[in-house]
Design an enzyme around this catalytic site. Structure first.
Site, PDB file in Angstrom:
ATOM      1  N   GLY A  11      40.276  35.395  48.518  1.00  0.00           N
ATOM      2  CA  GLY A  11      38.883  35.106  48.179  1.00  0.00           C
ATOM      3  C   GLY A  11      38.442  33.728  48.628  1.00  0.00           C
ATOM      4  CG  ASP A  51      44.051  46.594  40.857  1.00  0.00           C
ATOM      5  OD1 ASP A  51      43.443  45.736  40.177  1.00  0.00           O
ATOM      6  OD2 ASP A  51      43.736  47.801  40.872  1.00  0.00           O
ATOM      7  CE1 TYR A 140      31.378  34.925  38.256  1.00  0.00           C
ATOM      8  CE2 TYR A 140      29.702  33.299  37.745  1.00  0.00           C
ATOM      9  CZ  TYR A 140      30.910  33.623  38.329  1.00  0.00           C
ATOM     10  OH  TYR A 140      31.624  32.659  38.981  1.00  0.00           O
TER      11      TYR A 140
HETATM   12  N1  SER Z   1      29.102  30.511  42.926  1.00  0.00           N
HETATM   13  C1  SER Z   1      29.116  31.356  41.786  1.00  0.00           C
HETATM   14  C2  SER Z   1      28.080  32.393  41.877  1.00  0.00           C
HETATM   15  O1  SER Z   1      27.052  32.134  42.467  1.00  0.00           O
HETATM   16  C3  SER Z   1      28.905  30.557  40.540  1.00  0.00           C
HETATM   17  O2  SER Z   1      30.035  30.521  39.792  1.00  0.00           O
HETATM   18  O3  SER Z   1      28.251  33.442  41.364  1.00  0.00           O
END
Ligand code: SER
Length: 312
Positions: A11, A51, A140
């Site tokens: 990532g 995973d 999130y």
């Molecule tokens: N860069 C991230 C986002 O935009 C923030 O934690 O989701």
């Protein structure tokens, strides 16, 4: 920290963290893992397909390599999580609790990043304090707040040495972010080099915190190596280097590419997320407790980003 397992190694953060850790702790002492097939840097040392929702496999890999630290990075970013909330919950929370369990069972030091996404519209927007109201309105953000609390819980309840930071938008020329709200601050540099024009999906005047990747990586190592006796907070240190709006990036780019143009085509989903996040956060607790300091401001980062992308 002698032998480290990294999840989400392919990532945005992992792609660079693995290299940095291998430089610092030795190639064979950093086990890169990802759900994707490994390529590039990640496979220049130990790599395992993993995973993070598979708890048994995570445990087995950690045990096989006899690691003493786990850095858990695998997660969906904010805009992707908003598009697939249940998938985000399962991956972000399921992966985290699995990683914490492995740390508890094998007595590992633990790092996972939180984010400015852990704040919400009712949080004070300017110079956002370390300890403040956190009522995020995105999936999130819900994951990040729950994650911060879960890490605190594993420390208090089981004595797991959990540590973490709240990252701002991270900017780098190596791996693209993908699915975040702050991604524009990476895209803008690529478009500046390629086309000398960028259409921003975030509106003019929208301030968010940002940081250049080298500062973000140094912060992890510094925090993980910090004397635990000095840590009052553990899992969610505010850290930031830059508070900027799209036009500030444009301005900084024009110092190098005077003809650079910016237009706007605002994406309501990501704009709403951005509007719910702070304009600038206060990193003084991180500075006081483990010496956090960013090396790169907007001008210095912009010079390097443009140069490196041009080379690419
Ligand atoms: N860069 C991230 C986002 O935009 C923030 O934690 O989701």
């Amino acid at each position: 920290m002698k032998k480290i397992l990294v999840t989400g190694a392919m990532g945005q953060i992992g792609s660079e963290l693995v290299g940095k850790l291998r430089e610092t702790y030795g190639t064979s002492n950093v086990i890169a893992t990802d759900i994707r097939a490994g390529e590039g840097l990640a496979t220049e040392g130990p790599f395992e397909k993993l995973d993070v929702t598979d708890a048994d496999r995570m445990h087995a890999v950690a045990k096989q390599y006899n690691v003493d630290t786990i850095m858990h990075l695998a997660a969906l970013l904010s805009a992707n999580a908003e598009a697939m909330p249940k998938v985000a919950w399962d991956l972000n929370m399921g992966g985290l609790v699995n990683a914490l369990e492995v740390a508890r069972e094998l007595d590992l030091q633990f790092f996972t990043p939180s984010s400015i996404g852990a704040f919400g519209p009712s949080t004070p927007k300017d110079n956002t304090p370390q300890d403040t109201l956190q009522r995020p309105t995105t999936m999130y953000g819900v994951n990040k707040v729950a994650g911060e609390l879960l890490c605190d819980y594993y420390y208090q309840r089981y004595g797991v040495d959990t540590r973490g930071v709240r990252y701002p938008g991270l900017i780098s020329y190596v791996a693209p972010p993908g699915g975040g709200t702050t991604d524009y601050a990476v895209e803008i540099y690529y478009e500046a080099i390629k086309n000398k024009i960028y259409t921003s999906y975030i509106a003019e005047g929208t301030y968010m915190d940002m940081m250049y990747m080298p500062d973000a990586l140094n912060a992890i190592i510094q925090l993980m190596e910090a004397d635990p006796a000095k840590l009052v907070h553990r899992n969610a240190f505010n850290i930031s280097a830059i508070s900027a709006a799209p036009e500030d990036f444009a301005q900084a780019i024009r110092q190098h590419i005077p003809e650079f143009k910016m237009t706007y085509d605002v994406d309501p989903v990501r704009q709403k997320i951005a509007d719910s996040w702070p304009n600038s956060i206060d990193s003084s607790a991180a500075a006081a407790e483990w010496g956090f300091r960013a090396e790169y401001d907007l001008a210095k980062m912009t010079g390097e980003m443009l140069e490196k992308i041009k080379e690419k």
